[in-house]
Design a protein around this motif. Sequence first.
Motif, PDB file in Angstrom:
ATOM      1  N   ILE A   1      14.777 -26.801  27.586  1.00 53.12           N
ATOM      2  CA  ILE A   1      15.168 -28.215  27.737  1.00 53.12           C
ATOM      3  C   ILE A   1      14.359 -29.078  26.770  1.00 53.12           C
ATOM      4  N   ARG A   2      13.043 -28.857  26.795  1.00 51.32           N
ATOM      5  CA  ARG A   2      12.149 -29.662  25.964  1.00 51.32           C
ATOM      6  C   ARG A   2      12.494 -29.535  24.475  1.00 51.32           C
ATOM      7  N   GLU A   3      12.956 -28.356  24.052  1.00 55.19           N
ATOM      8  CA  GLU A   3      13.234 -28.127  22.631  1.00 55.19           C
ATOM      9  C   GLU A   3      14.697 -28.374  22.259  1.00 55.19           C
ATOM     10  N   SER A   4      15.508 -28.780  23.241  1.00 54.33           N
ATOM     11  CA  SER A   4      16.931 -28.986  22.963  1.00 54.33           C
ATOM     12  C   SER A   4      17.159 -30.276  22.175  1.00 54.33           C
ATOM     13  N   ASP A   5      18.271 -30.305  21.433  1.00 52.79           N
ATOM     14  CA  ASP A   5      18.652 -31.529  20.719  1.00 52.79           C
ATOM     15  C   ASP A   5      18.848 -32.674  21.710  1.00 52.79           C
TER      16      ASP A   5
ATOM     17  N   VAL B   1      22.896 -40.911  25.126  1.00 49.79           N
ATOM     18  CA  VAL B   1      22.151 -39.641  25.096  1.00 49.79           C
ATOM     19  C   VAL B   1      21.631 -39.273  26.492  1.00 49.79           C
ATOM     20  N   GLU B   2      21.358 -40.295  27.312  1.00 49.99           N
ATOM     21  CA  GLU B   2      20.995 -40.002  28.712  1.00 49.99           C
ATOM     22  C   GLU B   2      22.148 -39.290  29.409  1.00 49.99           C
ATOM     23  N   GLN B   3      23.357 -39.771  29.147  1.00 44.86           N
ATOM     24  CA  GLN B   3      24.518 -39.164  29.802  1.00 44.86           C
ATOM     25  C   GLN B   3      24.719 -37.716  29.324  1.00 44.86           C
ATOM     26  N   SER B   4      24.514 -37.465  28.027  1.00 45.16           N
ATOM     27  CA  SER B   4      24.620 -36.092  27.504  1.00 45.16           C
ATOM     28  C   SER B   4      23.653 -35.164  28.220  1.00 45.16           C
ATOM     29  N   LEU B   5      22.404 -35.622  28.342  1.00 47.12           N
ATOM     30  CA  LEU B   5      21.410 -34.766  28.988  1.00 47.12           C
ATOM     31  C   LEU B   5      21.726 -34.604  30.480  1.00 47.12           C
ATOM     32  N   ASN B   6      22.224 -35.672  31.109  1.00 44.37           N
ATOM     33  CA  ASN B   6      22.599 -35.563  32.523  1.00 44.37           C
ATOM     34  C   ASN B   6      23.675 -34.509  32.753  1.00 44.37           C
ATOM     35  N   LEU B   7      24.637 -34.425  31.826  1.00 43.30           N
ATOM     36  CA  LEU B   7      25.689 -33.403  31.954  1.00 43.30           C
ATOM     37  C   LEU B   7      25.068 -32.009  31.910  1.00 43.30           C
ATOM     38  N   VAL B   8      24.106 -31.816  31.007  1.00 46.02           N
ATOM     39  CA  VAL B   8      23.430 -30.521  30.894  1.00 46.02           C
ATOM     40  C   VAL B   8      22.641 -30.219  32.178  1.00 46.02           C
ATOM     41  N   ILE B   9      21.907 -31.226  32.661  1.00 44.70           N
ATOM     42  CA  ILE B   9      21.112 -31.047  33.894  1.00 44.70           C
ATOM     43  C   ILE B   9      22.026 -30.710  35.082  1.00 44.70           C
ATOM     44  N   ASN B  10      23.181 -31.381  35.154  1.00 44.62           N
ATOM     45  CA  ASN B  10      24.138 -31.062  36.224  1.00 44.62           C
ATOM     46  C   ASN B  10      24.653 -29.632  36.108  1.00 44.62           C
ATOM     47  N   ASP B  11      24.930 -29.188  34.881  1.00 46.03           N
ATOM     48  CA  ASP B  11      25.349 -27.796  34.669  1.00 46.03           C
ATOM     49  C   ASP B  11      24.269 -26.829  35.155  1.00 46.03           C
TER      50      ASP B  11
ATOM     51  N   PRO C   1      14.733 -20.855  22.705  1.00 46.69           N
ATOM     52  CA  PRO C   1      15.610 -20.350  23.774  1.00 46.69           C
ATOM     53  C   PRO C   1      16.751 -21.343  24.030  1.00 46.69           C
ATOM     54  N   ASN C   2      17.918 -20.796  24.338  1.00 46.41           N
ATOM     55  CA  ASN C   2      19.084 -21.609  24.650  1.00 46.41           C
ATOM     56  C   ASN C   2      19.044 -22.062  26.118  1.00 46.41           C
ATOM     57  N   ILE C   3      19.422 -23.314  26.364  1.00 51.59           N
ATOM     58  CA  ILE C   3      19.362 -23.846  27.733  1.00 51.59           C
ATOM     59  C   ILE C   3      20.227 -23.034  28.697  1.00 51.59           C
ATOM     60  N   TYR C   4      21.467 -22.752  28.298  1.00 48.46           N
ATOM     61  CA  TYR C   4      22.374 -22.082  29.235  1.00 48.46           C
ATOM     62  C   TYR C   4      21.955 -20.631  29.482  1.00 48.46           C
TER      63      TYR C   4
ATOM     64  N   ILE D   1      11.468 -27.891  35.905  1.00 49.72           N
ATOM     65  CA  ILE D   1      12.470 -28.192  34.873  1.00 49.72           C
ATOM     66  C   ILE D   1      12.686 -29.690  34.683  1.00 49.72           C
ATOM     67  N   THR D   2      12.223 -30.519  35.615  1.00 52.78           N
ATOM     68  CA  THR D   2      12.347 -31.967  35.388  1.00 52.78           C
ATOM     69  C   THR D   2      11.082 -32.552  34.756  1.00 52.78           C
ATOM     70  N   LYS D   3      10.093 -31.685  34.472  1.00 49.32           N
ATOM     71  CA  LYS D   3       8.844 -32.162  33.901  1.00 49.32           C
ATOM     72  C   LYS D   3       9.016 -32.865  32.542  1.00 49.32           C
ATOM     73  N   PRO D   4       9.828 -32.322  31.629  1.00 55.17           N
ATOM     74  CA  PRO D   4       9.993 -33.032  30.347  1.00 55.17           C
ATOM     75  C   PRO D   4      10.473 -34.474  30.550  1.00 55.17           C
ATOM     76  N   LEU D   5      11.442 -34.664  31.440  1.00 58.91           N
ATOM     77  CA  LEU D   5      11.965 -36.010  31.699  1.00 58.91           C
ATOM     78  C   LEU D   5      10.919 -36.895  32.363  1.00 58.91           C
ATOM     79  N   GLU D   6      10.191 -36.324  33.311  1.00 56.13           N
ATOM     80  CA  GLU D   6       9.162 -37.108  34.004  1.00 56.13           C
ATOM     81  C   GLU D   6       8.082 -37.568  33.033  1.00 56.13           C
ATOM     82  N   GLU D   7       7.687 -36.665  32.148  1.00 52.05           N
ATOM     83  CA  GLU D   7       6.677 -37.020  31.150  1.00 52.05           C
ATOM     84  C   GLU D   7       7.176 -38.134  30.247  1.00 52.05           C
TER      85      GLU D   7
END
Lengths: 119, 119
Positions: free
Chosen positions: A15-19, A88-98, B2-5, B103-109
């Motif tokens: 997640i941290r390294e994702s676009d 971009v928040e919405q893009s990441l939210n979609l990923v988090i929901n997945d 690493p890929n998220i999915y 997994i929510t740590k990046p966002l929290e930070e």
Amino acid sequence: MPNIYDSAYNLETAIRESDEFKNLKTAYETVMNDPSAKEMFESFRDTQMELQEKQMQGLEISEEEVEKARTVVEAVQEHQDIAKLMEVEQSLNLVINDISRIITKPLEELYGSTEEEAN
Amino acid sequence: MPNIYDSAYNLETAIRESDEFKNLKTAYETVMNDPSAKEMFESFRDTQMELQEKQMQGLEISEEEVEKARTVVEAVQEHQDIAKLMEVEQSLNLVINDISRIITKPLEELYGSTEEEAN
Ligand SMILES: [Ca+2]
Ligand SMILES: [Ca+2]
């Protein structure tokens, strides 16, 4: 057999390294470093949270509040940096929901299957 | 990188193959295959959900309801299979909460750091 915590930390890194996350970080910092954009964004956030809380508590939302929310939404949509941040928040939210759907699947299958047998 | 999915599916597998999940599956099926245990467990669940909904909506919970809930809780605690199910559910919940924190740590930070600067 993969270890749960190792897998969770791998996912955190992914997640941290994702676009999506990097884009969010850039867009968020752009808004936060611009005082007037920051204030507008936070006012938008506060308004949304107030309305959400009221909805969750089943309280009525007045016409005045709806009008105020509409004004704030229009303002943020016209602000390029904030609009970008929301996108971009919405893009990441979609990923988090997945992710959430993927990792809760074992539990859903367990609770779902027995419920079906019962019907 | 690493890929998220991929990482999320690895985590799903790790959860599915964990002792915590296997124990939950066994305990859940034991209760669901015993009609009287199943009914008691579902009555407990329904009571808990009703009270939670009321609390979230800020509604008052009557003495009668508190008493009913206490009776149901006492009954399930004395039922060995249901007590076991509740115990393994709690173990898995702790793991799920840990995963969620990781997994929510990046966002929290991200959101946390800028908030601190602002104070
Ligand atoms: Ca604020
Ligand atoms: Ca039911």
